[in-house]
Design an enzyme around this catalytic site. Structure first.
Site, PDB file in Angstrom:
ATOM      1  N   ASP A  17      25.864  57.411  -1.632  1.00  0.00           N
ATOM      2  CA  ASP A  17      26.208  57.229  -0.212  1.00  0.00           C
ATOM      3  C   ASP A  17      26.399  58.548   0.530  1.00  0.00           C
ATOM      4  OD1 ASP A  17      26.168  54.515  -0.741  1.00  0.00           O
ATOM      5  OD2 ASP A  17      28.315  54.432  -1.171  1.00  0.00           O
ATOM      6  N   GLY A  19      24.189  59.964   2.295  1.00  0.00           N
ATOM      7  CA  GLY A  19      23.376  59.988   3.509  1.00  0.00           C
ATOM      8  C   GLY A  19      21.914  60.298   3.174  1.00  0.00           C
ATOM      9  N   LYS A  20      21.518  59.922   1.955  1.00  0.00           N
ATOM     10  CA  LYS A  20      20.135  60.196   1.511  1.00  0.00           C
ATOM     11  C   LYS A  20      19.118  59.504   2.408  1.00  0.00           C
ATOM     12  CE  LYS A  20      21.234  58.423  -2.467  1.00  0.00           C
ATOM     13  NZ  LYS A  20      22.691  58.295  -2.303  1.00  0.00           N
ATOM     14  N   GLY A  44      21.973  51.412  -1.247  1.00  0.00           N
ATOM     15  CA  GLY A  44      21.984  50.982   0.158  1.00  0.00           C
ATOM     16  C   GLY A  44      21.773  52.234   0.978  1.00  0.00           C
ATOM     17  N   HIS A  45      20.576  52.422   1.492  1.00  0.00           N
ATOM     18  CA  HIS A  45      20.239  53.650   2.217  1.00  0.00           C
ATOM     19  C   HIS A  45      20.064  53.321   3.700  1.00  0.00           C
ATOM     20  CE1 HIS A  45      18.534  55.560  -1.728  1.00  0.00           C
ATOM     21  NE2 HIS A  45      19.793  55.223  -1.812  1.00  0.00           N
ATOM     22  N   THR A 133      27.852  46.911  -8.490  1.00  0.00           N
ATOM     23  CA  THR A 133      27.422  46.236  -7.266  1.00  0.00           C
ATOM     24  C   THR A 133      27.047  44.775  -7.547  1.00  0.00           C
ATOM     25  OG1 THR A 133      25.158  46.934  -7.645  1.00  0.00           O
ATOM     26  CG2 THR A 133      26.521  48.388  -6.285  1.00  0.00           C
ATOM     27  N   GLN A 227      21.650  56.534  -5.760  1.00  0.00           N
ATOM     28  CA  GLN A 227      22.963  56.859  -6.307  1.00  0.00           C
ATOM     29  C   GLN A 227      23.197  58.384  -6.187  1.00  0.00           C
ATOM     30  OE1 GLN A 227      20.905  54.541  -8.541  1.00  0.00           O
ATOM     31  NE2 GLN A 227      21.696  53.172  -7.010  1.00  0.00           N
ATOM     32  N   THR A 242      26.317  54.394 -13.096  1.00  0.00           N
ATOM     33  CA  THR A 242      25.255  53.404 -13.059  1.00  0.00           C
ATOM     34  C   THR A 242      24.439  53.543 -14.358  1.00  0.00           C
ATOM     35  OG1 THR A 242      23.553  52.393 -11.675  1.00  0.00           O
ATOM     36  CG2 THR A 242      23.550  54.819 -11.785  1.00  0.00           C
ATOM     37  N   THR A 304      27.505  46.447  -0.561  1.00  0.00           N
ATOM     38  CA  THR A 304      28.506  45.417  -0.877  1.00  0.00           C
ATOM     39  C   THR A 304      29.587  45.283   0.190  1.00  0.00           C
ATOM     40  OG1 THR A 304      29.814  47.060  -2.066  1.00  0.00           O
ATOM     41  CG2 THR A 304      28.242  45.787  -3.367  1.00  0.00           C
ATOM     42  N   ARG A 306      32.164  47.001   0.412  1.00  0.00           N
ATOM     43  CA  ARG A 306      33.478  47.386  -0.122  1.00  0.00           C
ATOM     44  C   ARG A 306      33.962  48.682   0.531  1.00  0.00           C
ATOM     45  NH1 ARG A 306      32.373  47.810  -6.425  1.00  0.00           N
ATOM     46  NH2 ARG A 306      30.393  48.583  -5.624  1.00  0.00           N
ATOM     47  N   ARG A 308      35.045  52.344   0.744  1.00  0.00           N
ATOM     48  CA  ARG A 308      34.799  53.469  -0.159  1.00  0.00           C
ATOM     49  C   ARG A 308      36.084  54.277  -0.302  1.00  0.00           C
ATOM     50  NH1 ARG A 308      29.339  54.916   3.178  1.00  0.00           N
ATOM     51  NH2 ARG A 308      27.940  53.431   2.174  1.00  0.00           N
ATOM     52  N   GLY A 418      25.638  63.290  13.048  1.00  0.00           N
ATOM     53  CA  GLY A 418      25.723  61.906  13.503  1.00  0.00           C
ATOM     54  C   GLY A 418      24.726  61.090  12.688  1.00  0.00           C
TER      55      GLY A 418
HETATM   56  P1  GDP Z   1      22.868  56.787   1.139  1.00  0.00           P
HETATM   57  O1  GDP Z   1      23.133  55.677   0.180  1.00  0.00           O
HETATM   58  O2  GDP Z   1      23.024  58.129   0.509  1.00  0.00           O
HETATM   59  O3  GDP Z   1      21.560  56.648   1.862  1.00  0.00           O
HETATM   60  O4  GDP Z   1      24.030  56.677   2.250  1.00  0.00           O
HETATM   61  P2  GDP Z   1      24.535  55.332   2.974  1.00  0.00           P
HETATM   62  O5  GDP Z   1      23.513  54.886   3.933  1.00  0.00           O
HETATM   63  O6  GDP Z   1      25.031  54.366   1.971  1.00  0.00           O
HETATM   64  O7  GDP Z   1      25.836  55.875   3.704  1.00  0.00           O
HETATM   65  C1  GDP Z   1      25.772  56.939   4.606  1.00  0.00           C
HETATM   66  C2  GDP Z   1      26.334  56.469   5.953  1.00  0.00           C
HETATM   67  O8  GDP Z   1      26.560  57.601   6.775  1.00  0.00           O
HETATM   68  C3  GDP Z   1      25.378  55.587   6.735  1.00  0.00           C
HETATM   69  O9  GDP Z   1      26.125  54.699   7.499  1.00  0.00           O
HETATM   70  C4  GDP Z   1      24.645  56.574   7.628  1.00  0.00           C
HETATM   71  O10 GDP Z   1      24.154  55.983   8.826  1.00  0.00           O
HETATM   72  C5  GDP Z   1      25.744  57.537   7.943  1.00  0.00           C
HETATM   73  N1  GDP Z   1      25.336  58.943   8.166  1.00  0.00           N
HETATM   74  C6  GDP Z   1      24.388  59.677   7.534  1.00  0.00           C
HETATM   75  N2  GDP Z   1      24.416  60.950   7.965  1.00  0.00           N
HETATM   76  C7  GDP Z   1      25.402  61.027   8.875  1.00  0.00           C
HETATM   77  C8  GDP Z   1      25.963  62.087   9.652  1.00  0.00           C
HETATM   78  O11 GDP Z   1      25.559  63.244   9.562  1.00  0.00           O
HETATM   79  N3  GDP Z   1      27.002  61.777  10.495  1.00  0.00           N
HETATM   80  C9  GDP Z   1      27.510  60.491  10.589  1.00  0.00           C
HETATM   81  N4  GDP Z   1      28.521  60.284  11.420  1.00  0.00           N
HETATM   82  N5  GDP Z   1      27.001  59.487   9.875  1.00  0.00           N
HETATM   83  C10 GDP Z   1      25.985  59.751   9.021  1.00  0.00           C
HETATM   84  P1  IMO Z   2      23.218  54.675  -3.057  1.00  0.00           P
HETATM   85  O1  IMO Z   2      21.778  54.858  -3.486  1.00  0.00           O
HETATM   86  C1  IMO Z   2      27.373  54.316  -4.259  1.00  0.00           C
HETATM   87  C2  IMO Z   2      28.156  52.501  -8.153  1.00  0.00           C
HETATM   88  C3  IMO Z   2      28.891  51.171  -8.131  1.00  0.00           C
HETATM   89  C4  IMO Z   2      29.635  51.266  -9.435  1.00  0.00           C
HETATM   90  C5  IMO Z   2      28.639  51.960 -10.355  1.00  0.00           C
HETATM   91  C6  IMO Z   2      27.820  51.018 -11.235  1.00  0.00           C
HETATM   92  O2  IMO Z   2      23.387  53.833  -1.864  1.00  0.00           O
HETATM   93  O3  IMO Z   2      23.909  55.992  -2.988  1.00  0.00           O
HETATM   94  P2  IMO Z   2      25.767  49.393 -10.709  1.00  0.00           P
HETATM   95  O4  IMO Z   2      25.673  48.212  -9.795  1.00  0.00           O
HETATM   96  O5  IMO Z   2      24.782  50.468 -10.434  1.00  0.00           O
HETATM   97  O6  IMO Z   2      25.790  48.997 -12.153  1.00  0.00           O
HETATM   98  O7  IMO Z   2      27.237  49.989 -10.409  1.00  0.00           O
HETATM   99  O8  IMO Z   2      27.771  52.686  -9.508  1.00  0.00           O
HETATM  100  N1  IMO Z   2      26.924  52.560  -7.340  1.00  0.00           N
HETATM  101  C7  IMO Z   2      26.851  53.171  -6.154  1.00  0.00           C
HETATM  102  N2  IMO Z   2      27.790  53.783  -5.419  1.00  0.00           N
HETATM  103  N3  IMO Z   2      26.105  54.312  -3.837  1.00  0.00           N
HETATM  104  C8  IMO Z   2      25.136  53.737  -4.583  1.00  0.00           C
HETATM  105  O9  IMO Z   2      23.833  53.808  -4.269  1.00  0.00           O
HETATM  106  C9  IMO Z   2      25.501  53.088  -5.776  1.00  0.00           C
HETATM  107  N4  IMO Z   2      24.808  52.412  -6.718  1.00  0.00           N
HETATM  108  C10 IMO Z   2      25.696  52.109  -7.667  1.00  0.00           C
HETATM  109  O10 IMO Z   2      29.743  51.077  -7.030  1.00  0.00           O
HETATM  110  O11 IMO Z   2      30.764  52.104  -9.299  1.00  0.00           O
HETATM  111 MG    MG Z   3      24.333  53.989  -0.019  1.00  0.00          MG
END
Ligand code: GDP
Ligand code: IMO
Ligand code: MG
Length: 428
Positions: A17, A19-20, A44-45, A133, A227, A242, A304, A306, A308, A418
């Protein structure tokens, strides 16, 4: 094969999470092929374009760029129902990527029994649960390693596939009962997933061969990690991890391309730290400051929902991740969320039983005793959303970035101010 320095690998360097999704979306502008290599619908990207938010789980985050061919490589575990749902969500927004989507014939399928076993194992672990998850990821990779998983390529022969599907579910039902959970209604589950499997089948291809051909024609690749390194099955906070290799190794084994094709390795680092699920978290702020970060950063799981867990930036963990993966540059995200903090602590070392260490210990028992050593940096009050150059950032924010670069000895080349595609500072 010729080396191609224009190719880019994007890896999360914390607990996911980071911000990939946004970084991939920004970089996909210049890439012709975007490849997912590991993980599954546990990811979840989030991509935000023109104020519209899209969350991608299995599809590569370059999917919103019409020119990008999207490849789901052999290292990914594919839930056909989740994939169908994701395609439908995109279709409802007017984007149909099916003609430019390829799914590896060697990728394993996440089946209904995998989800059920994931849930049953978590229940059986009680307080010691991983906090997965519940997407069936661990049980699917377990079947792969045990050499009785079902791969996408097997969809070429429906009769043989159906027989193996039943066989797997009979064995899984015995496992479910042993775990104290009810068995599945096998025929009902098979009937439920069949339409999704029929939809997936025409997308299956020898993606390794496709990628090798694309190398030959000089295409630019973008490899999308899922991840983060601290969730890696080998180097993460085992067993609270994971079930795949989330680093550079997973990119190679999960795509079919060699190390010569990887190009620049970009590590995505959130300006503070978050983690979902159980497990040690040295910098955790289990207090009002952590809650404030969670609210300001909207730190709720993209998969999910949940909450963080939040804490300050842990540079010991990030440096560990940089060393393991040969990271060339950093994309620092969510710097805007730190606006308003009067001072910002950064963890620069760990203390274990009175001894200072600069790496992440392997044993959970050691990690649980580790204390963070913080360096305190001054904060800033200005909103960063409109900053488009490094120089436009407040001095304290620039100093924060410089401190990260100096400690990691890796340049920061992208700064997130942002969630939107445009809210990015690029440092040439
Ligand atoms: P990922 O799993 O690494 O792709 O990250 P997620 O999408 O799960 O979580 C990142 C969250 O931060 C998302 O809601 C994005 O829209 C948000 N986000 C990403 N980069 C930035 C940033 O530079 N600033 C802010 N405020 N939000 C960001
Ligand atoms: P992205 O790609 C954050 C965490 C779960 C749990 C552990 C094992 O969005 O960054 P799993 O369902 O993989 O067996 O769960 O890994 N987890 C993540 N946490 N971002 C993710 O993916 C995750 N994918 C799995 O919360 O702690
Ligand atoms: Mg994510």
């Amino acid at each position: 094969m010729a080396r191609n320095p224009g190719n880019k690998v994007v890896l999360g360097l914390q607990w996911g999470d980071e911000g990939k999704g946004k970084v991939i979306d920004v970089l996909a502008h210049h890439s012709e092929v975007v490849v997912r290599c590991q993980g599954g619908a546990n990811a979840g990207h989030t991509v935000v374009v023109g104020g519209r938010k899209t969350v991608l789980h299995l599809l590569p985050s370059g999917v919103l760029h019409e020119h990008a061919v999207c490849v789901i490589g052999n290292g990914v575990v594919i839930d056909p129902v989740a994939l169908g749902q994701e395609l439908d969500d995109l279709l409802s927004g007017g984007c149909d990527p099916t003609h430019r989507l390829k799914i590896s014939d060697r990728a394993h399928l996440v089946l209904p029994c995998h989800r059920a076993i994931d849930a049953a194992q978590e229940i059986a672990k009680g307080a010691g649960k991983v906090g997965t998850t519940l997407r069936g990821i661990g049980p699917c990779y377990t079947d792969k390693a045990a050499r009785h998983g079902l791969r996408c390529g097997e969809l070429a022969d429906w009769d043989a596939f159906g027989a193996r599907l039943r066989e797997r579910h009979v064995a899984a039902n015995a496992q479910l009962v042993a775990l104290g959970s009810p068995p599945l209604d096998i025929e009902a589950e098979i009937a439920r997933i069949m339409p999704a499997l029929r939809r997936l089948a025409p997308l299956v291809a020898d993606t390794a061969a496709f990628l090798h051909q694309s190398v030959g024609t000089g295409k630019q690749f973008l490899f999308e990690g899922a991840q983060g390194v601290m969730l890696d099955i080998d180097y993460g906070t085992y067993p609270f991890v994971t079930s795949s290799n989330t680093g550079i190794g997973g990119v190679i084994t999960g795509s079919g391309l060699s190390h010569k094709q990887l190009g620049e390795v970009i590590g995505v680092v959130k300006a503070y730290t978050t983690r979902v699920g159980s497990g040690p978290f040295v910098v955790e702020l289990d207090n009002a400051r952590g809650e404030a970060l969670r609210q300001r950063g909207r730190e709720f799981g993209a998969t999910t929902g949940r909450p963080r867990r939040c804490g300050w930036l842990d540079l010991v963990a990030v440096q560990f991740a940089c060393r393991l993966n040969g990271v060339d540059s950093i994309a620092l995200t969510k710097l805007d969320i730190l606006t308003g903090e009067p001072e910002i602590p950064v963890c620069v070392a760990y203390e274990l039983d009175g001894r200072r260490i600069d790496t992440v210990p392997a044993r959970l028992e050691d990690l649980a005793r580790v204390k963070a050593v913080y360096q305190i940096l001054p904060g800033w009050t200005e909103a960063l959303g409109s900053c488009r150059t490094f120089e436009a950032l407040p001095k304290a924010a620039r100093d924060y970035i410089r401190m990260i670069e100096t400690t990691l000895r890796v340049p920061v080349r992208w700064i997130g101010t942002g969630p939107g595609r445009d809210e990015t500072v690029v440092i040439p």
